[in-house]
Design a protein around this motif. Sequence first.
Motif, mmCIF file in Angstrom:
data_model
loop_
_atom_site.group_PDB
_atom_site.id
_atom_site.type_symbol
_atom_site.label_atom_id
_atom_site.label_comp_id
_atom_site.label_asym_id
_atom_site.label_seq_id
_atom_site.Cartn_x
_atom_site.Cartn_y
_atom_site.Cartn_z
ATOM 1 N N ILE A 181 0.843 -1.208 0.000
ATOM 2 C CA ILE A 181 0.000 0.000 0.000
ATOM 3 C C ILE A 181 0.872 1.250 0.000
ATOM 4 O O ILE A 181 0.585 2.233 -0.702
ATOM 5 N N LEU A 182 1.946 1.245 0.781
ATOM 6 C CA LEU A 182 2.849 2.399 0.800
ATOM 7 C C LEU A 182 3.497 2.611 -0.567
ATOM 8 O O LEU A 182 3.664 3.752 -1.013
ATOM 9 N N ASP A 183 3.850 1.525 -1.227
ATOM 10 C CA ASP A 183 4.409 1.653 -2.583
ATOM 11 C C ASP A 183 3.388 2.277 -3.536
ATOM 12 O O ASP A 183 3.740 3.103 -4.390
ATOM 13 N N HIS A 184 2.130 1.865 -3.382
ATOM 14 C CA HIS A 184 1.068 2.419 -4.240
ATOM 15 C C HIS A 184 0.874 3.905 -3.969
ATOM 16 O O HIS A 184 0.723 4.711 -4.903
ATOM 17 N N ILE A 185 0.888 4.288 -2.692
ATOM 18 C CA ILE A 185 0.754 5.708 -2.336
ATOM 19 C C ILE A 185 1.911 6.509 -2.921
ATOM 20 O O ILE A 185 1.727 7.610 -3.462
ATOM 21 N N ASP A 186 3.113 5.955 -2.828
ATOM 22 C CA ASP A 186 4.278 6.662 -3.357
ATOM 23 C C ASP A 186 4.203 6.781 -4.877
ATOM 24 O O ASP A 186 4.605 7.797 -5.458
ATOM 25 N N ALA A 187 3.675 5.746 -5.538
ATOM 26 C CA ALA A 187 3.530 5.814 -6.999
ATOM 27 C C ALA A 187 2.519 6.881 -7.387
ATOM 28 O O ALA A 187 2.722 7.624 -8.371
ATOM 29 N N LEU A 188 1.416 6.985 -6.631
ATOM 30 C CA LEU A 188 0.431 8.029 -6.904
ATOM 31 C C LEU A 188 1.027 9.417 -6.655
ATOM 32 O O LEU A 188 0.743 10.370 -7.395
ATOM 33 N N ARG A 189 1.847 9.527 -5.626
ATOM 34 C CA ARG A 189 2.502 10.815 -5.355
ATOM 35 C C ARG A 189 3.423 11.205 -6.514
ATOM 36 O O ARG A 189 3.460 12.369 -6.938
ATOM 37 N N THR A 190 4.159 10.232 -7.038
ATOM 38 C CA THR A 190 5.045 10.501 -8.178
ATOM 39 C C THR A 190 4.242 10.943 -9.403
ATOM 40 O O THR A 190 4.635 11.874 -10.124
ATOM 41 N N LYS A 191 3.123 10.291 -9.621
ATOM 42 C CA LYS A 191 2.269 10.668 -10.753
ATOM 43 C C LYS A 191 1.705 12.066 -10.567
ATOM 44 O O LYS A 191 1.626 12.855 -11.519
ATOM 45 N N ALA A 192 1.329 12.393 -9.332
ATOM 46 C CA ALA A 192 0.818 13.743 -9.055
ATOM 47 C C ALA A 192 1.902 14.783 -9.263
ATOM 48 O O ALA A 192 1.632 15.900 -9.729
ATOM 49 N N SER A 193 3.133 14.427 -8.937
ATOM 50 C CA SER A 193 4.239 15.358 -9.160
ATOM 51 C C SER A 193 4.401 15.670 -10.645
ATOM 52 O O SER A 193 4.721 16.800 -11.030
ATOM 53 N N GLY A 194 4.160 14.653 -11.491
ATOM 54 C CA GLY A 194 4.238 14.886 -12.932
ATOM 55 C C GLY A 194 3.127 15.786 -13.435
ATOM 56 O O GLY A 194 3.320 16.565 -14.371
ATOM 57 N N LEU A 195 1.944 15.688 -12.814
ATOM 58 C CA LEU A 195 0.823 16.527 -13.224
ATOM 59 C C LEU A 195 0.916 17.939 -12.663
ATOM 60 O O LEU A 195 0.222 18.845 -13.147
ATOM 61 N N ALA A 196 1.739 18.136 -11.637
ATOM 62 C CA ALA A 196 1.801 19.448 -10.978
ATOM 63 C C ALA A 196 2.241 20.539 -11.930
ATOM 64 O O ALA A 196 1.821 21.699 -11.808
#
Length: 311
Positions: free
Chosen positions: A172-187
């Motif tokens: 789950i933590l890996d999934h959260i971190d992957a979503l955070r990385t994706k959000a960083s790309g959209l920022a």
Amino acid sequence: MTIASMTGFARAQGQIDGPQGGSWAWEARSVNGRGLDLRVRLPQGFDTLDGPARAAIAQRFKRGNVTLSLNYEAARDTSAPVINQTLLETLATAAQDVARRFPDLAPARIDGLLAVRGVLETADGAADGADTVEARAARDQALLVGLDQALDALAAARQEEGGRLAPVLAGILDHIDALRTKASGLASNQPEAIRDRLRAQIAPVLEVLSGQPSGTVPAQAEDRLYQEAAILASKADIREELDRLAAHVQAARDLLALEGPVGRRLDFLCQEFNREANTLCSKAAETAMTALGLDLKAAIDQLREQVQNIE
């Protein structure tokens, strides 16, 4: 990872020999709890074990609703009683002497003589019904040894369950971190999305005021539009939230690697995760970021649900 769950069950049983002997069985089970809640159920006559049992539980566990029960079945003495001939003869002689001296008294009966303490003995030489302090102490000590076995087994069961939860939490933590990385790309798309949305909102108003075609912005208003978009983009900047999410992910991983109870701290960290996800959703300037924020909140809820099982 060395985390332990709050869920488990264990049983230990055995046999005690001697005057206070019998068969015993300890059962210990635990489920989730905010703190350490103890319930100790003992048979009548075993109240002296309550304090040591609670102390033993508190020494091993820090969280969870723990229920401990003792089943005890005293052994039945099937050995034939032995008559103490010397004592019986002494009592009979004394009874005959009393009868001669006091003829009006009812004569002694054999059942009355046999009921005198020490006349009937068990095969091991102990008087029938003997209940010594030493025998009870030996029984209780043997039961406390069995209690340690049951609690050690319960701790092992909770540790084993924690071992199964560890990879789930890590995933789950890996999934959260992957979503955070994706959000960083959209920022990086946030300022442009804010500017386009602002232009779409003011264009109809300017059309009415200036008479120009719909969807266009006069050149003199373009600079002002960029200024307002810059202000809104600054307020909608999510880089701080993304940095904190990265820090929270690392903090959670560090906690999972620690020895001892970490459930309370993980639960608090889930609240911080959720706060950053809410802020990210409120600052989203496009549907892609909003959808990603909702996915992030769903993953955080999964994390919190699993954390409720951690000691």
